[in-house]
Design a protein around this motif. Structure first.
Motif, PDB file in Angstrom:
ATOM      1  N   THR A 123       0.859  -1.180   0.000  1.00 40.25           N
ATOM      2  CA  THR A 123       0.000   0.000   0.000  1.00 40.25           C
ATOM      3  C   THR A 123       0.903   1.240   0.000  1.00 40.25           C
ATOM      4  N   ASN A 158       0.696   5.884  -0.620  1.00 44.99           N
ATOM      5  CA  ASN A 158       0.106   7.124  -1.105  1.00 44.99           C
ATOM      6  C   ASN A 158       1.035   7.616  -2.208  1.00 44.99           C
ATOM      7  N   ARG A 188      -4.419   6.652  -3.701  1.00 46.75           N
ATOM      8  CA  ARG A 188      -4.188   5.649  -2.649  1.00 46.75           C
ATOM      9  C   ARG A 188      -4.056   4.337  -3.392  1.00 46.75           C
ATOM     10  N   TYR A 189      -2.905   3.726  -3.297  1.00 41.86           N
ATOM     11  CA  TYR A 189      -2.574   2.550  -4.081  1.00 41.86           C
ATOM     12  C   TYR A 189      -2.567   1.297  -3.235  1.00 41.86           C
ATOM     13  N   ASP A 231      -7.861  10.160  -4.698  1.00 47.82           N
ATOM     14  CA  ASP A 231      -8.231  10.790  -3.438  1.00 47.82           C
ATOM     15  C   ASP A 231      -7.657  12.208  -3.416  1.00 47.82           C
ATOM     16  N   LEU A 290      -5.767  13.412  -0.317  1.00 49.59           N
ATOM     17  CA  LEU A 290      -4.645  12.603   0.159  1.00 49.59           C
ATOM     18  C   LEU A 290      -3.417  13.480   0.392  1.00 49.59           C
TER      19      LEU A 290
END
Length: 136
Positions: free
Chosen positions: A96, A98, A110-111, A128, A131
């Protein structure tokens, strides 16, 4: 070179999947669709949430077509990666992060990437706008 990119990425390397994820983000930024295509399992899924490309794309060929369209529209992008985390067990690994892609306009994502047997099997691109991505 990969080593130069990893040095520029700024966050600690958690493992092989984290390295693959950073390379994936850089390939998106540079428009290297051939490199992107090599990372996917045949039956991979990409879930694009938000924006004009919103939808689920299934199969390496469909995903490659999506990246061709995206990179052609965006051109080269500067890539910033923050809060990259890797979780692994013998069945697979999830990364995960950003990620901010900076070009004509900032694209904050957001990955979530899931790897099995070294191939990308699931990818979530969640746009997002709020973010927060540190400058790495």
């Amino acid at each position: 070179s990969l080593s130069l990119f990893l040095a520029a990425a700024g966050s600690a390397v958690a493992g092989p999947a984290a390295d693959d994820a950073k390379l994936h983000f850089q390939a998106i930024g540079s428009g290297d669709t051939a490199l992107l295509a090599r990372g996917y399992a045949d039956n991979a899924q990409l879930h694009w949430i938000g924006g004009p490309l919103d939808g689920t794309y299934t199969g390496a060929a469909n995903i490659s077509g999506l990246w061709e369209k995206f990179t052609k529209a965006q051109g080269p992008l500067k890539v910033g990666v923050d809060k990259l985390e890797e979780s692994a067990n013998p069945s697979g690994t999830t990364v995960t992060a950003n990620v901010q892609f900076e070009g004509k306009q900032p694209i904050k994502v957001r990955y979530v990437l899931t790897y099995r047997q070294g191939k990308l099997v699931s990818e979530t691109w969640q746009i997002d706008p709020k973010l927060m991505v540190g400058s790495h």
